[in-house]
Design a protein around this motif. Structure first.
Motif, PDB file in Angstrom:
ATOM      1  N   PHE A 184       0.917  -1.087  -0.048  1.00  0.00           N
ATOM      2  CA  PHE A 184      -0.025  -0.107   0.081  1.00  0.00           C
ATOM      3  C   PHE A 184       1.148   1.384   0.026  1.00  0.00           C
ATOM      4  N   GLY A 185       2.022   1.217  -0.463  1.00  0.00           N
ATOM      5  CA  GLY A 185       2.794   2.192  -0.275  1.00  0.00           C
ATOM      6  C   GLY A 185       2.989   2.965   0.923  1.00  0.00           C
ATOM      7  N   GLN A 186       2.973   2.480   2.173  1.00  0.00           N
ATOM      8  CA  GLN A 186       3.047   3.089   3.322  1.00  0.00           C
ATOM      9  C   GLN A 186       4.477   3.666   3.827  1.00  0.00           C
ATOM     10  N   ASN A 187       4.560   4.756   3.515  1.00  0.00           N
ATOM     11  CA  ASN A 187       5.779   5.786   3.779  1.00  0.00           C
ATOM     12  C   ASN A 187       5.122   6.820   4.744  1.00  0.00           C
ATOM     13  N   PHE A 188       5.214   6.895   5.759  1.00  0.00           N
ATOM     14  CA  PHE A 188       4.520   8.035   6.958  1.00  0.00           C
ATOM     15  C   PHE A 188       5.506   9.239   6.913  1.00  0.00           C
ATOM     16  N   LEU A 189       4.628  10.312   6.731  1.00  0.00           N
ATOM     17  CA  LEU A 189       5.516  11.712   6.905  1.00  0.00           C
ATOM     18  C   LEU A 189       5.757  11.787   8.263  1.00  0.00           C
ATOM     19  N   GLU A 247      -9.055   5.817   2.837  1.00  0.00           N
ATOM     20  CA  GLU A 247      -8.108   5.069   3.045  1.00  0.00           C
ATOM     21  C   GLU A 247      -8.282   3.342   2.734  1.00  0.00           C
ATOM     22  N   ASN A 284      -0.364  12.432   0.225  1.00  0.00           N
ATOM     23  CA  ASN A 284       0.986  11.798  -0.022  1.00  0.00           C
ATOM     24  C   ASN A 284       0.652  10.598  -0.721  1.00  0.00           C
ATOM     25  N   GLY A 310      -3.497   7.600   5.887  1.00  0.00           N
ATOM     26  CA  GLY A 310      -2.661   6.882   6.936  1.00  0.00           C
ATOM     27  C   GLY A 310      -2.902   7.151   8.377  1.00  0.00           C
ATOM     28  N   PRO A 329       0.701   6.900  -2.346  1.00  0.00           N
ATOM     29  CA  PRO A 329       1.449   5.781  -2.628  1.00  0.00           C
ATOM     30  C   PRO A 329       1.842   5.876  -4.066  1.00  0.00           C
ATOM     31  N   GLY A 350      -5.451   8.460   1.056  1.00  0.00           N
ATOM     32  CA  GLY A 350      -4.460   7.784   1.862  1.00  0.00           C
ATOM     33  C   GLY A 350      -4.172   8.686   3.396  1.00  0.00           C
ATOM     34  N   ASP A 362     -10.473   1.424  -1.859  1.00  0.00           N
ATOM     35  CA  ASP A 362      -9.756   1.920  -2.950  1.00  0.00           C
ATOM     36  C   ASP A 362     -10.064   2.988  -3.495  1.00  0.00           C
ATOM     37  N   VAL A 363      -9.341   4.494  -3.632  1.00  0.00           N
ATOM     38  CA  VAL A 363      -9.656   5.570  -4.270  1.00  0.00           C
ATOM     39  C   VAL A 363      -9.781   5.329  -5.744  1.00  0.00           C
TER      40      VAL A 363
HETATM   41  N1  SAM Z   1      -0.895  10.638   4.387  1.00  0.00           N
HETATM   42  C1  SAM Z   1       0.013   9.478   5.228  1.00  0.00           C
HETATM   43  C2  SAM Z   1       1.333  10.489   5.548  1.00  0.00           C
HETATM   44  O1  SAM Z   1       1.462  11.438   4.791  1.00  0.00           O
HETATM   45  O2  SAM Z   1       1.881  10.158   6.522  1.00  0.00           O
HETATM   46  C3  SAM Z   1       0.029   8.228   4.567  1.00  0.00           C
HETATM   47  C4  SAM Z   1       0.984   8.325   3.483  1.00  0.00           C
HETATM   48  S1  SAM Z   1       1.341   6.675   2.705  1.00  0.00           S
HETATM   49  C5  SAM Z   1       2.380   7.343   1.574  1.00  0.00           C
HETATM   50  C6  SAM Z   1       0.127   6.475   1.615  1.00  0.00           C
HETATM   51  C7  SAM Z   1      -1.430   6.070   2.085  1.00  0.00           C
HETATM   52  O3  SAM Z   1      -2.061   5.616   0.995  1.00  0.00           O
HETATM   53  C8  SAM Z   1      -1.085   4.644   3.189  1.00  0.00           C
HETATM   54  O4  SAM Z   1      -1.986   5.212   4.225  1.00  0.00           O
HETATM   55  C9  SAM Z   1      -1.959   3.666   2.268  1.00  0.00           C
HETATM   56  O5  SAM Z   1      -2.397   2.706   3.088  1.00  0.00           O
HETATM   57  C10 SAM Z   1      -2.839   4.428   1.625  1.00  0.00           C
HETATM   58  N2  SAM Z   1      -3.360   4.003   0.056  1.00  0.00           N
HETATM   59  C11 SAM Z   1      -2.706   3.149  -0.745  1.00  0.00           C
HETATM   60  N3  SAM Z   1      -3.145   2.603  -1.671  1.00  0.00           N
HETATM   61  C12 SAM Z   1      -4.599   3.317  -1.453  1.00  0.00           C
HETATM   62  C13 SAM Z   1      -5.529   3.214  -2.369  1.00  0.00           C
HETATM   63  N4  SAM Z   1      -5.728   2.431  -3.336  1.00  0.00           N
HETATM   64  N5  SAM Z   1      -6.581   3.884  -1.987  1.00  0.00           N
HETATM   65  C14 SAM Z   1      -6.763   4.635  -0.585  1.00  0.00           C
HETATM   66  N6  SAM Z   1      -5.625   4.588   0.120  1.00  0.00           N
HETATM   67  C15 SAM Z   1      -4.619   3.976  -0.341  1.00  0.00           C
END
Ligand code: SAM
Length: 280
Positions: A21-26, A74, A117, A55, A119, A53, A99-100
């Protein structure tokens, strides 16, 4: 939220950052404030935000603190549970779990701000979806992989100029506001990022009902390069797709629409599915 707090929140819910899910938290607080200011600065309230997303809610919290209404999408169930709990008392917070890429955009006539931010895996399809319809957003502020951001703002003949540049610049004024090193995220991604701000152009050169067809035309022309452009226009066309500026793409498209015999695809070209977009 610093790295220790991020770790603790995740561990408290028995979660770990999910790469799929590309989870890199700011975790850079100043940067989070700066991103929110980019999203809201100069716009009159009330602010209605579409957050992709959220997060753990680092941007969400700041947005709510400014008085904005936030609709957040999310995909991760565990994070959604944390968010629901964290913002339970906030009447202006609405969470859509899913899923967005399957979510409906807000009404076209509305004036939302999109923030996220993103993914890296969904930035291509999400941007394509944005460019293929009339955006219901008065501003879009997204963090993207740096290469993707550079494609968005590229000029003709630059090596990264491609269909994404043309599609985006046809409808939006696009600006890279800041480049971000991997170290501002936890865990740190392998690539650099950039914060991009996009605002719809006051005058659209392609009407809303033609955007889908225009984007398909541009994308397919870049995929097939010179041969396709010559064949499609039914005349000698020596310029390559990467040499045409946005205004030239608009006129080449109009010419193609007018000249193409019925049934050749000149009218109402089909779109690629949302998930099948490549970033050429
Ligand atoms: N906004 C947070 C931050 O800046 O710390 C989290 C950013 S993180 C890069 C990406 C976020 O998008 C995660 O919470 C992840 O679970 C969510 N995500 C990934 N794919 C997604 C999708 N298809 N639809 C909705 N959310 C999604």
């Amino acid at each position: 939220m610093n790295i220790r707090e991020i770790r603790e929140r995740l561990a408290g819910a028995a979660l770990r950052p999910q790469r799929r899910f590309g989870q890199n938290f700011l975790h850079d607080r100043n940067l989070a404030h700066w991103i929110v200011d980019c999203a809201l600065g100069g716009l009159s309230s009330p602010w209605r935000i579409w957050e992709v997303g959220p997060g753990l809610g680092v941007l969400t919290k700041l947005l709510l603190g400014k008085g904005a209404e936030v609709r957040a999408v999310e995909i991760d169930r565990g994070l959604a549970a944390i968010l629901r709990d964290r913002f339970a008392q906030e009447a202006r917070f609405h969470l859509c779990e899913g899923d967005v890429l399957r979510a409906e955009w807000p009404e076209p006539a509305s004036d939302w701000v999109l923030i996220g931010n993103l993914p890296y895996s969904i930035s291509g399809p999400l941007l394509a979806s944005l460019f293929r319809r009339q955006a219901p957003f008065r501003r879009v502020v997204v963090t993207l992989q740096r290469e993707v951001a550079e494609r968005l703002v590229a000029a003709p003949r630059q090596s990264c100029f491609g269909s994404l540049s043309v599609m985006g610049q046809t409808s939006f004024r696009i600006e890279i506001r800041r480049r971000l090193p991997p170290s501002v995220f936890y865990p740190a991604p392998k690539v650099e990022s950039a914060v991009v701000c996009m605002e719809p152009l006051a005058t659209a050169s392609i009407p809303r009902e033609d955007l889908e067809s225009f984007c398909s035309f541009v994308r397919e022309s870049f995929q097939q390069r010179r041969k396709s452009l010559r064949k499609r226009l039914g005349r000698e066309e020596r310029r390559r797709p990467e040499e045409l500026g946005v205004a030239e793409w608009v006129s080449v498209y109009r010419e193609w629409r007018e000249e193409a015999p019925r049934g050749s695809g000149g009218e109402g070209r089909a779109s690629a599915g949302r998930g099948s977009f490549d970033l050429t």
